[in-house]
Enzyme design. Structure first.
Site, PDB file in Angstrom:
ATOM      1  N   GLN A  19       0.861  -1.176   0.000  1.00 27.37           N
ATOM      2  CA  GLN A  19       0.000   0.000   0.000  1.00 27.37           C
ATOM      3  C   GLN A  19       0.901   1.231   0.000  1.00 27.37           C
ATOM      4  O   GLN A  19       1.972   1.231   0.608  1.00 27.37           O
ATOM      5  CB  GLN A  19      -0.936   0.012   1.222  1.00 27.37           C
ATOM      6  CG  GLN A  19      -2.066  -1.010   1.097  1.00 27.37           C
ATOM      7  CD  GLN A  19      -3.005  -0.974   2.289  1.00 27.37           C
ATOM      8  OE1 GLN A  19      -2.590  -1.277   3.400  1.00 27.37           O
ATOM      9  NE2 GLN A  19      -4.256  -0.621   2.048  1.00 27.37           N
ATOM     10  N   SER A  20       0.461   2.295  -0.652  1.00 31.00           N
ATOM     11  CA  SER A  20       1.370   3.390  -0.995  1.00 31.00           C
ATOM     12  C   SER A  20       1.745   4.275   0.187  1.00 31.00           C
ATOM     13  O   SER A  20       2.866   4.778   0.255  1.00 31.00           O
ATOM     14  CB  SER A  20       0.743   4.262  -2.094  1.00 31.00           C
ATOM     15  OG  SER A  20       0.530   3.494  -3.257  1.00 31.00           O
ATOM     16  N   THR A  21       0.841   4.497   1.123  1.00 28.91           N
ATOM     17  CA  THR A  21       1.100   5.453   2.209  1.00 28.91           C
ATOM     18  C   THR A  21       0.749   4.837   3.556  1.00 28.91           C
ATOM     19  O   THR A  21       0.006   3.846   3.639  1.00 28.91           O
ATOM     20  CB  THR A  21       0.277   6.741   2.014  1.00 28.91           C
ATOM     21  OG1 THR A  21      -1.116   6.422   2.079  1.00 28.91           O
ATOM     22  CG2 THR A  21       0.594   7.385   0.663  1.00 28.91           C
TER      23      THR A  21
END
Length: 689
Positions: A19-21
């Site tokens: 997941q990116s953040t």
């Protein structure tokens, strides 16, 4: 025909989770559950051994370092991966470099790529084409999302309505407005920071003062209940951020910082927080909300902070440092344009000398200019005194007000803290009083909290009592009159022992922007640029080689040269001491000091009999030649009957022997000798005056 073979099933299946953040990791739980659920899909496809790589949770796939992705590539190169399973191509990579590297390695070792839509073999041209298009679309999608979100943020920021965070001292009143914190203690604590900076003029001095006085500042703390204000002693970065943030000047600013992208070990590295110049800010809206200071004062503070940055800029003056030299950081070379530096020498290290050697250090050229600081400091100090003289009494009254306000400021902060502590204690009591006393599990905890609030209140009250006990007494009438007298006599106040070099430097920096200095022959040509824009030319004589602050005065050297033709060194020392003459260091004279001065100046010593060779006589010799007393000879000299010369008070009289043979002198001496007969008493001696 299935693409999954027994060779693929003999290896392991790897499920890549990302997941990116960090915000997505905390809030987007369903996406993470879907990715972990791919383990069941891999087993449904026939794999028994399924491994999960989730080291990249909270990491972007746009090209930054990802340890999980590196681990996946290493396993593929080792031939241990039969299939890479993910929800979609964007989970694996958001940039072309990583995506095509993955495809290349999978094609070499025969590893499959599987997502929710199907299974792909990178060795097949059609699958390779489809995967390439998916990777390109994923990269393009990320760019579009980023561009849309940034433009939306900038559009809202241009209206002054975007608030990602709210500075301490302000609260959100609506989605697009902020206002001052209604807590009076918070407001006055922040106002105190700006007031002390206006007084002390450096962030470090404000920091030291607040730490010494044990005055806390409000800070933001986020917890389960949201944003909360806590009080703690300030650190330097907190004060610097507060003094450089335009929000406290009532301005809205967006885009004050940017990011830099570098390549490290073949990976993109983003460094955020790089400060931009004010001209490069995206948005700056003045008078956006109520500020703690005005915009003019904010700009003045920025100039002061910039000037105080020692060695950070070619044009900065640097902060006030220790040392006796008053013009450090203010002088600029009129020959090369560089800022002059100061070096100290001498026994106590307080003999300052200004020099310009930037060209020598940077380019190996000769030194530019160099000169002592005593004369130029005195000359510029005299100009400053002349400018300050009309403001002297006003400054004295301001000093008295400052002394009175020092304790009042701290007491005000303590009183506000006590008021808040009383509220906290009363609130804890109300919570304790409202609970059922039989519910001891809750009542005991609330009673413990109430006691803690009462202890904190008692500590603050003790601090206030101690502050009042050691408060400086009010000025007496005599002290007030003395301070006003010093204000009327600015020069005496400037040279007063209580006026430290740091105080004088701050005064000079307040009045003077810069001084351009050029060395012309044996003088220093100065152009003083005052803060108001005026320019004053000034010329200061420069010391010649061999001259310094401890040099003996020229009139004393001249007097020693004359006396050396009359008397020996010991007698010269006695004459100089009687005349009140001192050495260059303010000491009295001795025979050895006179001897050293003679040798240093090339003055020949007294030789016995040289006066007689020149035809000169002393007072005693004249009295013996005229057969009168020395007092009579003195009267003859005073009446200008006998010509004589005396170079200073206490020095021997120089009488020419030829003048003693003058008939007028002889007749006058005989007449005064016969005016009073000698006493008949043989025991009476002649009184020699």
């Amino acid at each position: 025909m299935t693409k999954i073979t027994s060779e693929h099933l003999a290896r392991d299946a790897f499920v890549y989770v990302r997941q990116s953040t960090s915000d997505q990791v905390l809030n987007n739980h369903e996406s993470r559950r879907r990715q972990y659920g791919l383990v069941d899909r891999a087993r449904a496809l026939g794999w028994v051994n399924v491994k999960v790589i989730d080291d990249d949770l909270g990491r972007s796939g746009s090209g930054i370092a990802r340890p999980g992705f590196e681990k996946l590539l290493a396993a593929i190169c080792d031939g241990r991966v039969g299939a890479v399973v993910s929800i979609e191509a964007s989970r694996l990579a958001r940039n072309g470099r990583d995506w095509h590297t993955l495809l290349e390695f999978c094609g070499l070792v025969g590893t499959l790529i599987a997502d929710e839509d199907g299974v792909y073999d990178p060795r097949h041209p059609n699958d390779r084409l489809l995967l390439g298009m998916k990777g390109t679309m994923s990269e393009m999608e990320l760019s579009l999302f980023r561009q849309r979100s940034l433009e939306a943020l900038k559009q809202k920021a241009r209206r002054g309505e975007l608030f990602l965070t709210v500075a301490i001292g302000y609260v959100k009143t609506s989605h697009d407005r902020i206002d001052k914190d209604p807590d009076r203690r918070v407001q006055e604590a922040i106002a105190l920071v700006f007031a002390k900076f206006a007084e002390l003029q450096t962030v470090r001095q404000v920091h030291l003062w607040m730490r010494q006085q044990r005055l806390p500042l409000p800070a933001t703390q986020y917890g389960p209940d949201g944003r909360k204000v806590v009080w703690k002693l300030p650190v330097y970065n907190t004060l610097h951020h507060m003094l450089t943030n335009p929000v406290y000047a009532g301005a809205y600013a967006f885009g004050r910082t940017g990011s830099r992208i570098t390549i490290e070990a073949g990976r993109k590295r983003i460094v955020r927080g790089h400060r931009k110049d004010r001209s490069a800010w995206d948005v700056l809206i003045r008078d956006h909300h109520e500020g703690y200071i005005g915009w003019a004062e904010f700009e003045r503070n920025q100039r002061l902070i910039s000037d105080n940055a020692n060695g950070r800029s070619f044009m900065s003056r640097g902060s006030v440092r220790r040392g006796e030299a008053l013009l450090a950081g203010v002088l600029r070379c009129g020959h090369c344009g560089r800022k002059l530096h100061v070096a100290y020498s001498g026994e106590n290290g307080n003999a300052g000398r200004y020099h310009c050697r930037g060209g020598h250090l940077n380019h190996g050229t000769d030194w530019c200019i160099s000169f002592g600081g005593m004369r130029i400091d005195r000359a510029v100090g005299a100009e400053v005194i002349a400018r300050l003289r009309p403001l002297g009494v006003e400054a004295a009254i301001g000093a008295m007000e400052t002394r009175r306000a020092e304790t009042a400021e701290k007491r005000r902060q303590v009183d506000l803290a006590i008021e808040q502590a009383r509220y906290e204690a009363a609130r804890a009591y109300r919570q304790y009083d409202a609970v059922d006393p039989d519910n001891r599990l809750v009542a005991d905890e609330l009673e413990h909290r109430w006691n803690e609030r009462l202890l904190a209140l008692r500590t603050l009250e003790d601090a206030r009592d101690a502050l009042m006990a050691r408060a400086a007494p009010a000025l007496t009438e005599a002290e007030r009159e003395r301070l006003l007298a010093l204000g009327a006599d600015v020069e005496r106040a400037w040279h007063s022992a209580s006026a430290t070099p740091a105080t004088r430097k701050r005064i000079i920096r307040t009045l003077i922007e810069e001084i351009i200095v050029r060395v012309v022959d044996d003088a220093l040509d100065l152009v003083v640029r005052w803060a108001g824009g005026d320019h004053t030319p000034l010329r200061v004589r420069k010391n010649r080689v061999g001259q310094h602050r401890w040099s003996t005065d020229a009139d004393v050297v001249e007097l020693v040269a004359v006396l050396a033709r009359q008397v020996p060194d010991k007698a010269i020392a006695a004459i100089l001491n009687r005349a009140g003459k001192a050495t260059g260091r303010g000491n009295g004279w001795t025979r050895s000091r006179v001897c050293w001065l003679r040798n240093h100046r090339g003055i020949a010593p007294y030789r016995e009999g040289e006066r007689a060779e020149r035809g000169e006589a002393t007072l005693e010799e004249a009295a013996e030649a005229l057969k009168v007393s020395e007092a009579t000879v003195r009267r003859l000299i005073a009446d200008k009957v006998l010509p004589a010369a005396q170079h200073c008070k206490g020095a021997p009289w120089v009488i020419r022997a030829a003048d003693l043979q003058d008939e007028t002198v002889k007749r006058t001496a005989d007449a005064r000798r016969q005016r009073r007969p000698a006493s008949a008493d043989q025991r009476q001696n002649v009184l020699a005056l």
